[in-house]
Design a protein around this motif. Sequence first.
Motif, PDB file in Angstrom:
ATOM      1  N   ASP A 189     -48.980 -24.548   3.936  1.00 24.85           N
ATOM      2  CA  ASP A 189     -49.428 -24.800   5.307  1.00 24.85           C
ATOM      3  C   ASP A 189     -48.324 -25.348   6.198  1.00 24.85           C
ATOM      4  O   ASP A 189     -48.157 -24.906   7.331  1.00 24.85           O
ATOM      5  CB  ASP A 189     -50.606 -25.780   5.321  1.00 24.85           C
ATOM      6  CG  ASP A 189     -51.929 -25.117   4.997  1.00 24.85           C
ATOM      7  OD1 ASP A 189     -52.024 -23.888   5.138  1.00 24.85           O
ATOM      8  OD2 ASP A 189     -52.852 -25.834   4.609  1.00 24.85           O
ATOM      9  N   PHE A 190     -47.568 -26.315   5.707  1.00 26.49           N
ATOM     10  CA  PHE A 190     -46.532 -26.936   6.531  1.00 26.49           C
ATOM     11  C   PHE A 190     -45.519 -25.909   7.011  1.00 26.49           C
ATOM     12  O   PHE A 190     -45.245 -25.795   8.206  1.00 26.49           O
ATOM     13  CB  PHE A 190     -45.818 -28.062   5.779  1.00 26.49           C
ATOM     14  CG  PHE A 190     -44.620 -28.567   6.533  1.00 26.49           C
ATOM     15  CD1 PHE A 190     -44.783 -29.453   7.595  1.00 26.49           C
ATOM     16  CD2 PHE A 190     -43.344 -28.131   6.220  1.00 26.49           C
ATOM     17  CE1 PHE A 190     -43.685 -29.903   8.321  1.00 26.49           C
ATOM     18  CE2 PHE A 190     -42.245 -28.572   6.941  1.00 26.49           C
ATOM     19  CZ  PHE A 190     -42.419 -29.461   7.994  1.00 26.49           C
TER      20      PHE A 190
ATOM     21  N   HIS B  41     -45.189 -35.135  -1.040  1.00 25.73           N
ATOM     22  CA  HIS B  41     -44.133 -34.446  -0.309  1.00 25.73           C
ATOM     23  C   HIS B  41     -43.239 -33.690  -1.281  1.00 25.73           C
ATOM     24  O   HIS B  41     -42.853 -34.205  -2.327  1.00 25.73           O
ATOM     25  CB  HIS B  41     -43.287 -35.442   0.489  1.00 25.73           C
ATOM     26  CG  HIS B  41     -44.055 -36.083   1.598  1.00 25.73           C
ATOM     27  ND1 HIS B  41     -44.376 -35.416   2.748  1.00 25.73           N
ATOM     28  CD2 HIS B  41     -44.570 -37.324   1.718  1.00 25.73           C
ATOM     29  CE1 HIS B  41     -45.052 -36.223   3.537  1.00 25.73           C
ATOM     30  NE2 HIS B  41     -45.199 -37.388   2.937  1.00 25.73           N
ATOM     31  N   ARG B  42     -42.941 -32.465  -0.913  1.00 19.53           N
ATOM     32  CA  ARG B  42     -42.030 -31.654  -1.708  1.00 19.53           C
ATOM     33  C   ARG B  42     -40.843 -31.287  -0.841  1.00 19.53           C
ATOM     34  O   ARG B  42     -40.983 -31.140   0.380  1.00 19.53           O
ATOM     35  CB  ARG B  42     -42.733 -30.386  -2.194  1.00 19.53           C
ATOM     36  CG  ARG B  42     -43.843 -30.681  -3.191  1.00 19.53           C
ATOM     37  CD  ARG B  42     -44.500 -29.434  -3.730  1.00 19.53           C
ATOM     38  NE  ARG B  42     -45.138 -28.705  -2.641  1.00 19.53           N
ATOM     39  CZ  ARG B  42     -45.283 -27.380  -2.601  1.00 19.53           C
ATOM     40  NH1 ARG B  42     -44.857 -26.643  -3.585  1.00 19.53           N
ATOM     41  NH2 ARG B  42     -45.872 -26.792  -1.595  1.00 19.53           N
TER      42      ARG B  42
ATOM     43  N   ASN C 241     -47.076 -23.061   9.339  1.00 16.65           N
ATOM     44  CA  ASN C 241     -47.360 -23.532  10.695  1.00 16.65           C
ATOM     45  C   ASN C 241     -46.109 -23.948  11.444  1.00 16.65           C
ATOM     46  O   ASN C 241     -46.032 -23.786  12.657  1.00 16.65           O
ATOM     47  CB  ASN C 241     -48.394 -24.656  10.655  1.00 16.65           C
ATOM     48  CG  ASN C 241     -49.759 -24.108  10.320  1.00 16.65           C
ATOM     49  OD1 ASN C 241     -50.296 -23.279  11.041  1.00 16.65           O
ATOM     50  ND2 ASN C 241     -50.313 -24.521   9.204  1.00 16.65           N
ATOM     51  N   ALA C 242     -45.116 -24.464  10.740  1.00 14.59           N
ATOM     52  CA  ALA C 242     -43.848 -24.820  11.389  1.00 14.59           C
ATOM     53  C   ALA C 242     -43.171 -23.565  11.945  1.00 14.59           C
ATOM     54  O   ALA C 242     -42.679 -23.557  13.073  1.00 14.59           O
ATOM     55  CB  ALA C 242     -42.929 -25.538  10.412  1.00 14.59           C
ATOM     56  N   LEU C 243     -43.167 -22.492  11.163  1.00 10.94           N
ATOM     57  CA  LEU C 243     -42.578 -21.232  11.625  1.00 10.94           C
ATOM     58  C   LEU C 243     -43.305 -20.715  12.859  1.00 10.94           C
ATOM     59  O   LEU C 243     -42.684 -20.353  13.860  1.00 10.94           O
ATOM     60  CB  LEU C 243     -42.637 -20.178  10.513  1.00 10.94           C
ATOM     61  CG  LEU C 243     -42.335 -18.735  10.941  1.00 10.94           C
ATOM     62  CD1 LEU C 243     -40.865 -18.570  11.292  1.00 10.94           C
ATOM     63  CD2 LEU C 243     -42.742 -17.757   9.869  1.00 10.94           C
ATOM     64  N   LEU C 244     -44.623 -20.699  12.808  1.00 17.69           N
ATOM     65  CA  LEU C 244     -45.399 -20.118  13.894  1.00 17.69           C
ATOM     66  C   LEU C 244     -45.472 -21.012  15.123  1.00 17.69           C
ATOM     67  O   LEU C 244     -45.784 -20.538  16.213  1.00 17.69           O
ATOM     68  CB  LEU C 244     -46.792 -19.760  13.404  1.00 17.69           C
ATOM     69  CG  LEU C 244     -46.762 -18.643  12.352  1.00 17.69           C
ATOM     70  CD1 LEU C 244     -48.112 -18.438  11.746  1.00 17.69           C
ATOM     71  CD2 LEU C 244     -46.228 -17.361  12.916  1.00 17.69           C
TER      72      LEU C 244
END
Length: 158
Positions: free
Chosen positions: A18-19, A7-8, A22-25
């Motif tokens: 990716d996180f 985790h960053r 995909n969170a935005l979209l």
Amino acid sequence: MQQMTNHRPLAELDLLDDFLFNALLAYPEYGKKFCRKFLKILFGREFKNLNIVTQKSYGGRDTGLHGARLDVYIEEGDEVEIDSSNVSAIYDIEPDKNNKRKDIDFIAQRTRFYHAIIDSRSLKSGQSYDKLKRVFVIFICPYDPFGDDRMIYTIRNP
């Protein structure tokens, strides 16, 4: 035993992660706005009727065949005219942070595979090949995959 994670903090992420991508979209109002603007920059036209699916998965036809997970699958409404018939288009957007030479070397084959999977699922049984949707597989990379010092490459299939 405690499981180790990679985790960053959010502040260290960019849109190629990716996180965050995909969170935005996943938020319809932001995702559509982003996709419209992104596609307009690439194609030089407005995009109105977009249906956006994040993380669209296509399993292999059986357990021995490879499947694919498309990061962003976008279907455009029947507003695209090709040869005076309305045909919808499909856009697959793939942020790609691969930094391994073997992954970079096979980006053309990966693009071909994604395109083929989309094609194989977009034509109904008995339909003529002229009903096949136009497919655009778009990789966003922080590296130059072909080494020709270009920001955009276009590869066309018939």
